[in-house]
Structure formats: structure tokens, C-alpha cells
Design an enzyme around this catalytic site. Structure first.
Site, PDB file in Angstrom:
ATOM      1  N   LYS A   1       0.842  -1.204   0.000  1.00 56.63           N
ATOM      2  CA  LYS A   1       0.000   0.000   0.000  1.00 56.63           C
ATOM      3  C   LYS A   1       0.881   1.259   0.000  1.00 56.63           C
ATOM      4  O   LYS A   1       2.092   1.174   0.298  1.00 56.63           O
ATOM      5  CB  LYS A   1      -0.893  -0.028   1.244  1.00 56.63           C
ATOM      6  CG  LYS A   1      -0.106  -0.074   2.537  1.00 56.63           C
ATOM      7  CD  LYS A   1      -0.931  -0.638   3.682  1.00 56.63           C
ATOM      8  CE  LYS A   1      -0.105  -0.576   4.966  1.00 56.63           C
ATOM      9  NZ  LYS A   1      -0.770  -1.207   6.093  1.00 56.63           N
TER      10      LYS A   1
ATOM     11  N   TYR B   1      16.123  30.449   5.932  1.00 60.48           N
ATOM     12  CA  TYR B   1      14.983  31.187   6.489  1.00 60.48           C
ATOM     13  C   TYR B   1      15.186  31.454   7.966  1.00 60.48           C
ATOM     14  O   TYR B   1      15.615  30.584   8.720  1.00 60.48           O
ATOM     15  CB  TYR B   1      13.681  30.406   6.305  1.00 60.48           C
ATOM     16  CG  TYR B   1      13.129  30.486   4.905  1.00 60.48           C
ATOM     17  CD1 TYR B   1      12.678  31.705   4.373  1.00 60.48           C
ATOM     18  CD2 TYR B   1      13.030  29.354   4.112  1.00 60.48           C
ATOM     19  CE1 TYR B   1      12.166  31.773   3.091  1.00 60.48           C
ATOM     20  CE2 TYR B   1      12.502  29.410   2.828  1.00 60.48           C
ATOM     21  CZ  TYR B   1      12.078  30.628   2.320  1.00 60.48           C
ATOM     22  OH  TYR B   1      11.572  30.694   1.062  1.00 60.48           O
TER      23      TYR B   1
HETATM   24  C1  LIG Z   1       0.089  -1.993   6.727  1.00 61.28           C
HETATM   25  C2  LIG Z   1      -0.407  -3.306   7.111  1.00 61.28           C
HETATM   26  C3  LIG Z   1       0.461  -4.389   7.250  1.00 61.28           C
HETATM   27  C4  LIG Z   1       1.975  -4.244   7.227  1.00 61.28           C
HETATM   28  O1  LIG Z   1       2.403  -3.768   8.475  1.00 61.28           O
HETATM   29  P1  LIG Z   1       3.951  -3.437   8.783  1.00 61.28           P
HETATM   30  O2  LIG Z   1       3.942  -2.982  10.199  1.00 61.28           O
HETATM   31  O3  LIG Z   1       4.344  -2.357   7.845  1.00 61.28           O
HETATM   32  O4  LIG Z   1       4.725  -4.675   8.567  1.00 61.28           O
HETATM   33  C5  LIG Z   1      -0.096  -5.639   7.485  1.00 61.28           C
HETATM   34  N1  LIG Z   1      -1.435  -5.784   7.598  1.00 61.28           N
HETATM   35  C6  LIG Z   1      -2.300  -4.755   7.514  1.00 61.28           C
HETATM   36  C7  LIG Z   1      -3.747  -4.994   7.666  1.00 61.28           C
HETATM   37  C8  LIG Z   1      -1.819  -3.491   7.285  1.00 61.28           C
HETATM   38  O5  LIG Z   1      -2.672  -2.462   7.221  1.00 61.28           O
END
Ligand SMILES: *Cc1c(COP(=O)(O)O)cnc(C)c1O
Length: 352
Positions: A44, A254
Site C-alpha cells: 500500500k 529562512y
Molecule cells: C500496513 C499493514 C500491514 C503491514 O504492516 P507493517 O507494520 O508495515 O509490517 C499488514 N497488515 C495490515 C492490515 C496493514 O494495514
């Protein structure tokens, strides 16, 4: 006569070096640490900022078959890269358009509520995943809803739940484990899945048939016991676009928050907060020169630029490249952002 326009833009002065071997090795290592379970991959958010269309073929080449995204649009981006039946959409089907997309493509919806279970069945049903909430109170069905006939009638491939605190050794982990095991006894399913990156280190009971690492694939180390297994994957690199020679009393950037104590050669580097190199790095960040020299950040980070001290790298010239110190656990400890944020912040201007 005006000169002809160049047809393509010149190379960016900002690039994200993604170590494909390290990414593949991290998946293999997490797969081995998952014991008899297979490791999938959470890809994702553009594979946590790496660039999903580059990352997924590398992971697939290493042996990864199961991919998880959050949004339907993220699945759409992968249709020509991953067999749709190996792609799950964690947010689940909220609208009729989501369901129509799942039906048309064969991408698996993750059912997160009784109403989604009914809507999926009414649309014709078929293989789906099911998320059960075991105490995080984010997405997923409460255990009390598992006896609903629409839920029991689902054809569930992956029965999943998500750990809230796997990066800590706290009692919540065992509580979630017990509730996930209970759900697994009650709902027919093909594969059970609980562990994220950190959860893999909690032991075999947490592995089920499929683990879902994200962060650690990309070089994150959410638990100390994962250190030594995980290689750095991402290296933000930027060009020096100007060299300046400053004198005692000159101020940088800045609001003039840094004044040089004496003569100093500095470099203006093509990375700023618009690229995800946030102002929290002030007085904490550093770039690394080509020989590993430590080149501290001076003054505020601007939108498109940062200024670094070149004292230790007298040979660096305009057009040369430096690298942001971006070992994720160390960088997170230094700047206060999470390792997840450090990855997903990385902006669109990087050549990937
Ligand atoms: C993002 C996510 C993962 C991965 O988690 P990490 O901590 O990045 O390994 C796994 N399962 C779900 C449902 C997630 O939303």
C-alpha cells in the site's frame, strides 16, 4: 528563431536509490522467519513510498505471491503486474463501484463488516478475504458478528486480523492472538493471517499460513530482534546545486537560525520539505559525502533545498551527489518521525 524545445526533461537533481537486492533479500529473510507460513507483502501507499510498480516485480521475483493494498485505485495500478486473484484490498468494498471493480477484475475485497458481507453476497459472492477486529478498533468485524449467516456463507481465502502493538512485548499481543484463533475456529477459511513485520518475531503461533510484512521489507526495523536480519533499501540522494563560501557571522536560510562561527564552505542541496525531508531535521540531519563523510545540515530546511557543511568534503563540487543519512531506525530516533513516515513521506520529485 527560438531554439527547439527539448522533448524530455533532463534528469532530476534528486533521486531515490532503491536497492533491489536488499528488497528481495528482506522478503526472503522475512519469509524464512515466518517458518511454515508464507510471507506476503503490504505494498500500500506506493510500496511505502518506494514506487509500487518497481517494488512488486522485485518481490514477486523473490517468491512473494500475495500482495495487500489499501485503496482500490492502488489495485488498479497493479493489474498488469500481479495476477488480480493475488491482490487484496484492505479497505474493503465501501461503494457499489468498489464491488463492480472487484467483480470485473477478480481483485479480492477484504470484507470488514456485516453490511459488506451482505453486499458482496448480493453482488454474486465469490472468493474474498475477511478482516476480524481483535482489539485494535480500526477495521474489521467484531467477533460477535462472526455468527451472522452472511459472514458464515462467505468464501474466505485469507482470514486476517491486525496486531496493534507487535513492536512491543505487551499483553495485548496474546489477547489478540487468542481472539484471532477463536475467529479461525468459527469461520471457514483457507489461510489464516495475523502477523505484520513485527508480529513475525512474536513466534510461530502468530504466523498462521500467511504473514503480511510491510515496513521491514523496505528496511524498517520495528523491533530490536529484527535488527541484523534487515538491510537498508532506500537511499535519498540529491545533487549539490551551488557551493558558497561563508564568513564568520553569515547566517543560513529562512529566519537566519544558523550563523557560521568562522569561514565555511557550504553546499546548497536539491532536497527540501516538499520532498519529504521535513523541517524536523533541523540541527539533527546530515548528508553523507561520497567517501562517507558526515556533512551536517545547517539552518532550516527550505521547500526545495537544504544547506550542508562541506568542511569534511573539500572536494565535493557543484553537480556532485550526496546522500541523506536514512538508516530507518537511526533516522527515526534522530528526527522523531516514525520509520513508516520516513518512507511514505518521500515525495514525487525523486527519480525512482
Ligand atoms: C500496513 C499493514 C500491514 C503491514 O504492516 P507493517 O507494520 O508495515 O509490517 C499488514 N497488515 C495490515 C492490515 C496493514 O494495514
Amino acid at each position: 528563431m527560438p531554439a527547439e524545445r527539448p522533448v524530455t526533461a533532463p534528469p532530476a537533481a534528486l533521486r531515490l536509490h532503491v536497492d533491489a537486492d536488499a528488497l528481495a533479500d528482506n522478503w526472503r529473510r522475512l519469509n524464512a522467519l515466518s517458518g511454515s507460513a508464507r510471507a506476503g507483502a503490504a505494498v500500500k501507499a506506493d510500496a511505502y513510498g518506494l514506487g509500487v510498480r518497481a517494488a512488486v516485480p522485485i518481490l514477486a521475483g523473490a517468491g512473494c505471491a500475495d500482495f495487500f493494498v489499501a485503496h482500490w485505485g492502488e489495485a488498479a495500478e497493479l493489474l498488469d503486474v500481479v495476477p488480480p486473484a493475488n491482490l487484496s484490498v484492505l479497505h474493503g468494498p465501501l461503494t457499489a463501484a468498489d464491488i463492480a471493480f472487484a467483480r470485473a477484475t477478480g481483485v479480492r475485497p477484504v470484507i470488514n463488516s456485516v453490511s459488506q458481507a451482505r453486499a458482496w453476497a448480493e453482488s454474486g459472492g465469490g472468493i474474498c478475504d475477511l478482516m476480524v477486529d481483535t482489539g485494535m478498533n480500526r477495521l474489521g468485524l467484531p467477533l460477535a458478528a462472526l455468527d451472522d449467516p452472511s459472514v458464515l456463507a462467505l468464501k474466505v481465502d485469507v482470514l486476517l486480523s491486525h496486531l496493534a502493538s507487535a513492536d512491543e512485548d505487551v499483553a495485548q499481543n496474546a489477547r489478540q492472538l487468542a481472539l484471532w484463533q477463536d475467529a479461525g475456529r468459527r469461520v471457514p477459511h483457507r489461510r489464516a493471517s495475523l502477523a505484520n513485520s513485527a508480529g513475525i518475531m512474536l513466534g510461530a503461533a502468530y504466523h498462521g499460513a500467511l504473514t503480511r510484512p510491510g515496513l521491514a521489507l523496505y528496511g524498517g526495523v520495528p523491533r530490536a530482534d529484527l535488527a541484523g536480519h534487515i538491510r537498508q533499501v532506500v537511499r535519498p540522494q540529491a545533487a549539490i546545486i551551488q557551493i558558497r563560501h561563508l564568513q564568520a557571522g553569515d547566517a543560513v536560510g529562512y529566519n537566519a537560525t544558523f550563523t557560521v562561527p568562522g569561514p565555511m564552505r557550504v553546499g546548497v542541496v536539491s532536497i527540501g520539505y516538499a520532498d519529504g525531508y521535513l523541517r524536523c531535521w533541523q540541527a539533527k540531519g546530515a548528508m553523507v559525502g561520497q567517501g562517507g563523510e558526515h556533512l551536517p545540515l545547517l539552518g532550516r530546511v527550505s521547500m526545495d533545498m537544504s544547506v550542508i557543511d562541506l568542511t569534511r568534503a573539500p572536494d565535493l563540487a557543484e553537480g556532485d551527489w550526496v546522500e541523506a543519512a536514512y538508516n530507518l531506525p537511526e533516522a527515526a530516533a534522530a528526527c522523531g518521525l516514525s520509520q513508516y513516515e520516513l518512507l511514505t513521506l518521500l515525495g514525487r520529485r525523486f527519480a525512482r
